[in-house]
Scaffold this active site. Structure first.
Site, PDB file in Angstrom:
ATOM      1  N   HIS A 113       0.825  -1.211   0.000  1.00  0.00           N
ATOM      2  CA  HIS A 113       0.000   0.000   0.000  1.00  0.00           C
ATOM      3  C   HIS A 113       0.859   1.262   0.000  1.00  0.00           C
ATOM      4  CE1 HIS A 113       0.776   0.821   4.280  1.00  0.00           C
ATOM      5  NE2 HIS A 113       0.475  -0.450   4.559  1.00  0.00           N
ATOM      6  N   CYS A 129       2.891  -4.882   6.841  1.00  0.00           N
ATOM      7  CA  CYS A 129       2.575  -4.568   5.446  1.00  0.00           C
ATOM      8  C   CYS A 129       3.824  -4.091   4.700  1.00  0.00           C
ATOM      9  CB  CYS A 129       1.494  -3.491   5.378  1.00  0.00           C
ATOM     10  SG  CYS A 129      -0.159  -4.079   5.765  1.00  0.00           S
TER      11      CYS A 129
END
Length: 245
Positions: A113, A129
C-alpha cells in the site's frame, strides 16, 4: 544545438520498455519483496520491469515470508483501526491498497500500500505490510492484476534465487526490448556513447560508441542501470553515461 542532450530523452524513447496496451495475464506477473534490502521487484513474463524501495515490518511485527497472492485491489481504503477515512492526508495506507492472503487472511490485514509519510519508505517500520512511495504504488497498482504472485523473503541473494526457492523460474535472459537507434540525420556519424561496465557495483569501465541504426537489446533494468548488448559488447550501462553527441 551540438551540445550534449541528457539521457532523459533517449531513455524515454528507447531504453524504457513500452507499456503494453492490455494488461498481462496474472500468471505472467510476479512481485518479489526482499525484506533484507527493503526492495520490491516487479517481473512480467519472466523479465524485470521495475525495482522499488519499500518499507517493511519492524522487528516486533515482521513482514511474513512466503508465497502469496494479490487477492484484492482497493482505492481509498479507510484505516479502520483509527477511524481515518479513505484517501485522507493522514491515512497511513495512502490511497492504494493491494491485499495479500498472508497467513490465511483475505486481503484485509496485509497488503502492499501507499503511505502518509514518504520518509518511512526504505525502513523497517510497518506492522507487517509493505509500504511504497505513493507515486510508485500508483504505477504498480495500475499494472498489477489480482491473482498475481507475490514472493516475500529475507535474503542476501538475487531475485532469481528468491524466486527459485519458491519454485518460480524467472527467465532473466529474456530481452525486455530490442530497439534500433537512429539519429535521423542520415549522416552515419557516431551518435551515442555508452560507458559499459561488467557490473553496476564496480568502478572499472570500458567505452564503446554506437553508430546510427545499431540495435541495442535491453535484458534487465535495475535502479537506473540497463543490462544491454550492442556492437558485440555486453554489460551494464548507467544513465549517467549515455548521451547523444
Amino acid at each position: 544545438m551540438k551540445r550534449l542532450w541528457f539521457i532523459l530523452m533517449l531513455l524515454l524513447a528507447i531504453f524504457i520498455p513500452q507499456e503494453p496496451t492490455q494488461a498481462a495475464s496474472t500468471s505472467s506477473q510476479v512481485v518479489i519483496v526482499n525484506t533484507a534490502t527493503n526492495k520490491l521487484a516487479f517481473y512480467e513474463n519472466g523479465s524485470l520491469v521495475r525495482e522499488f524501495s519499500v518499507g517493511t515490518g519492524k522487528s516486533s511485527t515482521p513482514t511474513p515470508s512466503g508465497k502469496f497472492t494479490i487477492v484484492n485491489k482497493i482505492t481509498n481504503r479507510p484505516y479502520y483501526t483509527r477511524g481515518i477515512r479513505g484517501g485522507a492526508p493522514n491515512n497511513p495506507l495512502g490511497d492504494r491498497w493491494m491485499g495479500l492472503n498472508i497467513n490465511g487472511t483475505a486481503g484485509d490485514t496485509y497488503a502492499i500500500h501507499g503511505n502518509n509519510n514518504e520518509s518511512s519508505v526504505g525502513k523497517w517500520i510497518t506492522g507487517g505490510c509493505i509500504r511504497m512511495h505513493n507515486a510508485d504504488i500508483h504505477w504498480l497498482y495500475d499494472r498489477l492484476n489480482t491473482g498475481a504472485t507475490v514472493l516475500i523473503k529475507r535474503a542476501q541473494t538475487s531475485y532469481e534465487a528468491i524466486a527459485s526457492s519458491y519454485g518460480v523460474t524467472l527467465s532473466s535472459s529474456a530481452p525486455v526490448v530490442s530497439t534500433p537507434i537512429s539519429n535521423g540525420s542520415g549522416t552515419g556519424r557516431t551518435m551515442v556513447s555508452l560507458n559499459v561496465r561488467t557490473s553496476p557495483s564496480i568502478t572499472a569501465t570500458r567505452i564503446t560508441t554506437l553508430l546510427q541504426n545499431t540495435t541495442v537489446t535491453i535484458y534487465e533494468t535495475r535502479n537506473g542501470w540497463y543490462r544491454v548488448t550492442a556492437n558485440g559488447i555486453s554489460g551494464w550501462v548507467s544513465a549517467d553515461y549515455v548521451r547523444i553527441l
